[in-house]
Scaffold this motif. Sequence first.
Motif, PDB file in Angstrom:
ATOM      1  N   SER A  83      26.075 -72.009   0.341  1.00 26.64           N
ATOM      2  CA  SER A  83      26.588 -72.181  -1.022  1.00 26.64           C
ATOM      3  C   SER A  83      27.618 -73.299  -1.069  1.00 26.64           C
ATOM      4  O   SER A  83      27.587 -74.156  -1.964  1.00 26.64           O
ATOM      5  CB  SER A  83      27.215 -70.876  -1.529  1.00 26.64           C
ATOM      6  OG  SER A  83      26.246 -69.874  -1.649  1.00 26.64           O
TER       7      SER A  83
ATOM      8  N   SER B 174      25.887 -76.662  -0.701  1.00 18.16           N
ATOM      9  CA  SER B 174      25.167 -77.125  -1.896  1.00 18.16           C
ATOM     10  C   SER B 174      26.130 -77.687  -2.936  1.00 18.16           C
ATOM     11  O   SER B 174      25.826 -78.682  -3.589  1.00 18.16           O
ATOM     12  CB  SER B 174      24.304 -76.007  -2.475  1.00 18.16           C
ATOM     13  OG  SER B 174      25.087 -75.004  -3.068  1.00 18.16           O
ATOM     14  N   VAL B 175      27.296 -77.067  -3.098  1.00 12.15           N
ATOM     15  CA  VAL B 175      28.298 -77.576  -4.032  1.00 12.15           C
ATOM     16  C   VAL B 175      28.846 -78.912  -3.536  1.00 12.15           C
ATOM     17  O   VAL B 175      28.991 -79.868  -4.304  1.00 12.15           O
ATOM     18  CB  VAL B 175      29.434 -76.548  -4.244  1.00 12.15           C
ATOM     19  CG1 VAL B 175      30.591 -77.157  -5.006  1.00 12.15           C
ATOM     20  CG2 VAL B 175      28.908 -75.310  -4.949  1.00 12.15           C
TER      21      VAL B 175
END
Length: 104
Positions: free
Chosen positions: A86, A89-90
């Motif tokens: 996560s 991806s950010v």
Amino acid sequence: MIPPPLRPFIGRLLQATNEGEITWREGAEGAYFATQKDANIHLRYHFDDDTGESGYVFRIIRKSGDAFFSVMSDEDDFGILRNLYSAVSVNAAGGQGLVDGLFD
């Protein structure tokens, strides 16, 4: 399972990713790549439609060697890699810059 010798590194990698010390690039099919000094780091999510199983594959490549491991959704370490993925991806999408100005 995250191999015990790599556990501290994975924690530090998450921290460095969240703090923008490392920059990730998006590849194909749920894969992300980063370069840190002489290391190439790969993280990929996969989902098998036939079995319903999902997991993450992590690989680090250096001049001194190459290692990889995978963590499946039924393993205790799955949440750790999900958090890393996560954050990655950010980071690859631009981090804070992705949402700057949306409520101004």
